[in-house]
Design an enzyme around this catalytic site. Structure first.
Site, PDB file in Angstrom:
ATOM      1  N   HIS A  11       0.838  -1.191   0.000  1.00  0.00           N
ATOM      2  CA  HIS A  11       0.000   0.000   0.000  1.00  0.00           C
ATOM      3  C   HIS A  11       0.875   1.244   0.000  1.00  0.00           C
ATOM      4  CE1 HIS A  11       0.649  -1.068   4.233  1.00  0.00           C
ATOM      5  NE2 HIS A  11       0.462   0.206   4.544  1.00  0.00           N
ATOM      6  N   HIS A  25       0.975   5.227   1.194  1.00  0.00           N
ATOM      7  CA  HIS A  25       0.375   6.260   2.033  1.00  0.00           C
ATOM      8  C   HIS A  25       0.456   7.582   1.278  1.00  0.00           C
ATOM      9  CE1 HIS A  25       0.365   4.139   5.992  1.00  0.00           C
ATOM     10  NE2 HIS A  25       1.298   3.424   5.390  1.00  0.00           N
TER      11      HIS A  25
END
Length: 135
Positions: A99, A101
């Site tokens: 992922h 940020h």
């Protein structure tokens, strides 16, 4: 992965504050944000980290991050922005699902997403370069 929380969120099995979605990615607001508007770009397919994810998927994540970051900057008026991507627990990765940020930055927001520069010698840098490129 059936037990991956980010897989479940990315695929809509668990509710989230989604701010963007396409066929490959879901972008959600982080439940424990560093700053107002902190978001996560989640691929819908499971990849533990940068070393597992295909190059074209990383490119897609970067494209989505750019689009969402531009929207966040326009709508929330942040002064800057960090893109952060951690790989492995020692690097701060707490969920083993790739992922990105997106962390909007505001003057005096109190966050410190920085590192302490070291001072390797010119010779050390040459040796590191040679090791990496295989000389």
């Amino acid at each position: 992965m059936s037990d991956c929380i980010f897989c479940k969120i990315a695929n809509g099995e668990i509710p989230s504050n989604t701010i963007y979605e396409n066929s490959e990615f879901r972008v959600i607001l982080d439940n424990g944000p560093a700053t107002k508007g902190h978001a996560l770009v989640l691929p819908k397919a499971h990849y533990a980290d940068l070393f597992e994810i295909p190059e074209e998927t990383v490119a897609g994540a970067a494209k989505v991050a750019k689009e969402v970051a531009s929207n966040i900057k326009e709508k929330l008026g942040c002064d800057g922005l960090n893109l952060v991507q951690n790989n492995g627990p020692v690097a701060g990765q707490t969920v083993m699902h790739f992922h990105l940020h997106i962390i909007p930055r505001y003057s005096n927001d109190g966050q410190h997403i920085l590192w302490k520069p070291t001072q390797p010698s010119a010779e050390e840098l040459v040796e590191i370069r040679k090791t990496i490129v295989g000389e």
